[in-house]
Design a protein around this motif. Structure first.
Motif, PDB file in Angstrom:
ATOM      1  N   HIS A 365       0.834  -1.138  -0.012  1.00  0.00           N
ATOM      2  CA  HIS A 365      -0.014  -0.021   0.101  1.00  0.00           C
ATOM      3  C   HIS A 365       0.889   1.209  -0.107  1.00  0.00           C
ATOM      4  CE1 HIS A 365      -3.060   2.993   1.060  1.00  0.00           C
ATOM      5  NE2 HIS A 365      -3.855   2.032   0.837  1.00  0.00           N
ATOM      6  N   TYR A 367       0.576   3.916   1.314  1.00  0.00           N
ATOM      7  CA  TYR A 367       0.720   4.666   2.709  1.00  0.00           C
ATOM      8  C   TYR A 367       1.850   4.123   3.414  1.00  0.00           C
ATOM      9  CZ  TYR A 367      -0.482   6.625   7.264  1.00  0.00           C
ATOM     10  OH  TYR A 367      -0.320   7.026   8.477  1.00  0.00           O
ATOM     11  N   ASP A 368       1.864   2.671   3.404  1.00  0.00           N
ATOM     12  CA  ASP A 368       2.758   1.803   4.130  1.00  0.00           C
ATOM     13  C   ASP A 368       4.241   2.307   3.469  1.00  0.00           C
ATOM     14  OD1 ASP A 368       1.134   0.594   5.810  1.00  0.00           O
ATOM     15  OD2 ASP A 368       0.822  -0.946   4.403  1.00  0.00           O
ATOM     16  N   PHE A 372       7.188   4.365   5.790  1.00  0.00           N
ATOM     17  CA  PHE A 372       8.565   3.727   5.715  1.00  0.00           C
ATOM     18  C   PHE A 372       9.760   4.739   5.090  1.00  0.00           C
ATOM     19  CE2 PHE A 372       6.815  -0.465   7.040  1.00  0.00           C
ATOM     20  CZ  PHE A 372       7.604  -0.680   7.928  1.00  0.00           C
ATOM     21  N   ILE A 426      10.220  -6.062   4.070  1.00  0.00           N
ATOM     22  CA  ILE A 426       9.200  -6.107   5.324  1.00  0.00           C
ATOM     23  C   ILE A 426       7.849  -6.692   4.922  1.00  0.00           C
ATOM     24  CG2 ILE A 426       8.250  -4.708   7.300  1.00  0.00           C
ATOM     25  CD1 ILE A 426      10.397  -2.541   6.559  1.00  0.00           C
TER      26      ILE A 426
ATOM     27  N   TYR B  28       8.030  -0.869  14.041  1.00  0.00           N
ATOM     28  CA  TYR B  28       7.201  -0.821  12.848  1.00  0.00           C
ATOM     29  C   TYR B  28       6.670  -2.373  12.359  1.00  0.00           C
ATOM     30  CZ  TYR B  28       6.219   4.064  11.999  1.00  0.00           C
ATOM     31  OH  TYR B  28       5.544   5.344  12.035  1.00  0.00           O
ATOM     32  N   GLU B  29       7.944  -2.950  12.446  1.00  0.00           N
ATOM     33  CA  GLU B  29       7.807  -4.406  12.142  1.00  0.00           C
ATOM     34  C   GLU B  29       6.795  -5.268  13.030  1.00  0.00           C
ATOM     35  OE1 GLU B  29      11.523  -6.371   9.705  1.00  0.00           O
ATOM     36  OE2 GLU B  29      11.899  -5.884  11.663  1.00  0.00           O
ATOM     37  N   ILE B  32       3.197  -4.032  12.567  1.00  0.00           N
ATOM     38  CA  ILE B  32       2.757  -4.786  11.368  1.00  0.00           C
ATOM     39  C   ILE B  32       2.261  -6.349  11.784  1.00  0.00           C
ATOM     40  CG2 ILE B  32       3.244  -5.728   8.939  1.00  0.00           C
ATOM     41  CD1 ILE B  32       4.828  -3.019   8.650  1.00  0.00           C
ATOM     42  N   SER B  57      -5.738   5.150   3.009  1.00  0.00           N
ATOM     43  CA  SER B  57      -5.801   3.915   3.422  1.00  0.00           C
ATOM     44  C   SER B  57      -7.504   3.728   3.968  1.00  0.00           C
ATOM     45  CB  SER B  57      -5.059   3.126   4.512  1.00  0.00           C
ATOM     46  OG  SER B  57      -5.229   4.033   5.448  1.00  0.00           O
ATOM     47  N   GLN B  58      -8.111   2.832   3.859  1.00  0.00           N
ATOM     48  CA  GLN B  58      -9.267   2.345   4.154  1.00  0.00           C
ATOM     49  C   GLN B  58      -9.470   1.537   5.393  1.00  0.00           C
ATOM     50  OE1 GLN B  58     -12.058   1.945   0.782  1.00  0.00           O
ATOM     51  NE2 GLN B  58     -10.457   0.655  -0.145  1.00  0.00           N
ATOM     52  N   ASP B  77      -6.773  -1.658   4.526  1.00  0.00           N
ATOM     53  CA  ASP B  77      -5.947  -2.109   3.178  1.00  0.00           C
ATOM     54  C   ASP B  77      -4.489  -1.841   3.600  1.00  0.00           C
ATOM     55  OD1 ASP B  77      -6.448   0.294   2.870  1.00  0.00           O
ATOM     56  OD2 ASP B  77      -6.918   0.288   0.898  1.00  0.00           O
ATOM     57  N   ALA B  78      -4.026  -0.892   4.464  1.00  0.00           N
ATOM     58  CA  ALA B  78      -2.652  -0.681   4.565  1.00  0.00           C
ATOM     59  C   ALA B  78      -2.052  -1.294   5.793  1.00  0.00           C
ATOM     60  CB  ALA B  78      -2.483   0.805   4.770  1.00  0.00           C
ATOM     61  N   ALA B  79      -0.783  -1.900   5.746  1.00  0.00           N
ATOM     62  CA  ALA B  79      -0.519  -2.674   6.884  1.00  0.00           C
ATOM     63  C   ALA B  79      -0.004  -1.933   8.085  1.00  0.00           C
ATOM     64  CB  ALA B  79       0.974  -3.579   6.382  1.00  0.00           C
ATOM     65  N   ILE B  80       0.331  -0.718   8.070  1.00  0.00           N
ATOM     66  CA  ILE B  80       0.628   0.141   9.396  1.00  0.00           C
ATOM     67  C   ILE B  80      -0.573   0.560   9.894  1.00  0.00           C
ATOM     68  CG2 ILE B  80       1.531   2.203  10.003  1.00  0.00           C
ATOM     69  CD1 ILE B  80       3.866   2.013   7.728  1.00  0.00           C
ATOM     70  N   HIS B 116       0.531   9.230  13.651  1.00  0.00           N
ATOM     71  CA  HIS B 116      -0.615   8.588  12.655  1.00  0.00           C
ATOM     72  C   HIS B 116      -2.050   8.750  13.325  1.00  0.00           C
ATOM     73  CE1 HIS B 116       2.366   6.106  10.426  1.00  0.00           C
ATOM     74  NE2 HIS B 116       3.062   5.821  11.714  1.00  0.00           N
ATOM     75  N   ASN B 123      -5.001   8.793   7.256  1.00  0.00           N
ATOM     76  CA  ASN B 123      -5.224   7.094   7.015  1.00  0.00           C
ATOM     77  C   ASN B 123      -6.241   6.454   7.760  1.00  0.00           C
ATOM     78  OD1 ASN B 123      -4.728   7.753   9.771  1.00  0.00           O
ATOM     79  ND2 ASN B 123      -2.636   6.634  10.063  1.00  0.00           N
TER      80      ASN B 123
END
Lengths: 428, 142
Positions: A365, A367-368, A372, A426, B28-29, B32, B57-58, B77-80, B116, B123
């Motif tokens: 995505h 945004y991700d 980063f 990642i 961050y890892e 996620i 992002s949704q 839909d975004a991992a973060i 965020h 987001n």
């Protein structure tokens, strides 16, 4: 990573060629002129790749702004006192610099605005006041920025005119056959971007304008993304209206230019009413000022105009052609380097492009990726880039957009590639 | 004695977990990773009715009321964003409505994720927090 460390022969040859083309361009010296480039972001060197959103400002522009407010500030066109005279002289001298920069025929054709959006809204609103008729057609493209879509939708709503949209081909270019088929005796105006802000496509603008003119339609150009990257000659293009923003050309925000052919600007009714745009005011009948002041109601962005002229002086000193070659070298290098990343999808990979690479990597995505990359000090834009119809056309939610300016370097592109590789590690 | 942890306890637990990581990258890892274990909303509910409008992002969120408590299923839909949603749900899931209404999410600051929550990040997370509180205000029968 191995692909990056062992570039193909093709990659090496291409890089060497473009290395030669900008051998005289001293990018380090250019960088030294931009104070913000020495900033650290999250303890990393800033890599600024969001130039299509706004460019950074050279020291000469910043100094012009502070000097104006420290030494010259007064309102223009009104006072006979010394400060007002000086401010007015500098303000009108800026108009002369801008006129020359785009090769307009006269200062009367250079209208000061708040930016590209302001210029397009001026033309769309003025045309809505008794000029556009029900059933008239306005042609735009499917690649436009929202600010070259919405003002025309509003004009259509007010006047009963109809909006027609040129299709976008899968390679990121415009369907010119479709464009020709849209031009009819009903077409009054074509409003088109010079280059796409979202994916970077450079349109064949001269051909588009000539076709419109042979259909007796006027042409408005959104030049926001072209003026920073190549020298623009509005007369050679034969554009009827051409709008652009100072802040995308290394000048201050809140200032822009609308070029218009004199006879057309004469024909248009005024946009906003107020001070400076009038000749005489009475309750029975107000008469309007001459061009370009007819379209400049209210106190303008005086410092913005003068500092934008400083930005143009700076660009002229470096040379627009040298800037264009340097940036084309970056694009070529960037396409090659990013293209080597597995899962890379460059949007509009078949088009001639100016300083923008818009891409997606696998299912990551934007945004991700943007989050980063920011942590690595790399500023890119993510999202729909104010071009939702174009994103829908490609059936994507948005992209990651790297856009280059005169101070960017190949090692910064290497940092971006490394960053994207890390994000892939990642998330992919 | 109560088996249910308070918001403060849940938040402290998260802050302690994140304190184990030295750099932002690992945090961050981990975020996620937490998103992966989110109690995910079923695809059939990923509809306009349950969608939170963010710009980039949704986020989808569906409340489940049991007695006076609210349970959430969500996704992004975004991992973060999914990871952040997982944190918010973890802090609030199964709590009383009144507790949810008063939650402040200061812990996001402590784990370096506060940026965020800003509405300008676009987001969907700040809109989601608003929506969570709205759900906690709504009539359970609706």
């Amino acid at each position: 990573m191995s692909e990056l460390q062992n570039p193909t022969m093709d990659h090496v040859v291409k890089s060497n060629i473009s290395e030669l083309s900008d051998i005289n361009y001293d990018v380090e010296s250019v960088r030294n002129d931009f104070p913000i480039l020495s900033r650290k972001i999250h303890d990393q060197d800033l890599v600024y790749f969001d130039n299509a959103a706004t460019t950074q400002k050279p020291a000469s522009v910043i100094q012009t702004l502070t000097r104006f407010y420290s030494e010259q500030n007064a309102n223009v066109h009104r006072g006979i006192h010394t400060l007002s005279q000086e401010a007015s002289d500098a303000f009108e001298a800026a108009r002369g610099t801008i006129k020359k920069f785009i090769n307009a025929a006269s200062e009367q054709e250079v209208v000061f605005t708040t930016g590209t959006t302001g210029g397009i809204n001026l033309v769309a609103t003025a045309l809505s006041r008794g000029i556009l008729r029900p059933g008239d057609e306005i042609v735009i493209s499917g690649m436009e920025h929202h600010s070259n879509i919405v003002p025309w939708q509003m004009a259509c709503e007010y006047t009963g005119a109809i909006l027609k949209v040129i299709d976008v081909l899968p390679d990121g270019t415009l369907d010119l056959e479709h464009y020709e088929s849209l031009l009819t005796e009903k077409t009054r105006l074509v409003s088109i971007g010079h280059t796409s802000n979202a994916i970077g496509t450079i349109h064949p603008l001269k051909a588009i304008i000539d076709l419109a003119h042979s259909a007796e339609a006027l042409v408005m150009v959104d030049g926001a993304q072209a003026v920073p990257h190549e020298s623009v000659d509005v007369v050679a293009l034969d554009a009827d209206f051409f709008a652009f923003s100072s802040h995308k050309v290394y000048g201050p925000t809140g200032f822009g230019v609308l070029y218009g052919k004199k006879d057309l600007l004469e024909m248009l009714p005024p946009y906003q009413g107020g001070g400076d745009m009038i000749e005489t005011v009475s309750f029975e009948k107000t008469t309007y000022n001459t061009l370009p002041f007819k379209f400049e109601a209210g106190t303008p962005n005086i410092a913005g105009a003068i500092a934008f002229a400083a930005a143009i002086d700076y660009l002229n000193e470096i040379g627009m052609d040298a800037v264009r070659k340097h940036e084309q070298g970056l694009i070529e290098y960037g396409l090659d380097a990013l293209g080597s990343i597995p899962g890379m999808r460059i949007i509009g990979d078949g088009c001639p492009r100016a300083s923008v690479i818009s891409f997606l990597v696998g299912d990551i995505h934007p945004y991700d990726a943007g989050t980063f990359l920011d942590r690595m000090g790399i500023a890119v834009r993510t999202g729909h880039h104010c071009a939702m119809p174009l994103m829908n056309r490609f059936k994507i939610p948005g992209t990651i957009r790297a856009s280059f300016g005169m101070y960017n370097t190949r090692s910064e592109i290497d940092a971006l590639v490394k960053g994207v590789e890390r994000v892939r590690g990642i998330l992919a | 004695m109560t088996a249910v942890q308070s918001i403060a306890e849940r938040e402290r637990e998260i802050v302690e977990e994140f304190a184990l990581f030295d750099d932002w990258f690992e945090r961050y890892e981990y975020l996620i990773e937490l998103g992966e274990s989110l109690n995910k909303i079923e695809d059939e509910y990923k509809t306009e009715a349950f969608r939170i409008h963010g710009c980039q992002s949704q986020v989808w969120l569906r409340p489940d009321y049991r007695n006076d408590k609210v349970f959430f299923k969500a996704d992004s839909d975004a991992a973060i964003t999914r990871g952040l949603v997982a944190l918010v749900v973890r802090v609030l899931d199964g709590l009383q409505r009144s507790e949810i209404r008063d939650a402040r999410f200061d812990f996001l600051d402590d784990i370096g994720m506060n940026e965020h929550l800003s509405p300008t990040r676009k987001n969907g997370l700040s809109a989601m927090v608003e929506q969570v509180k709205n759900y906690a205000r709504e009539d359970a029968s609706s």
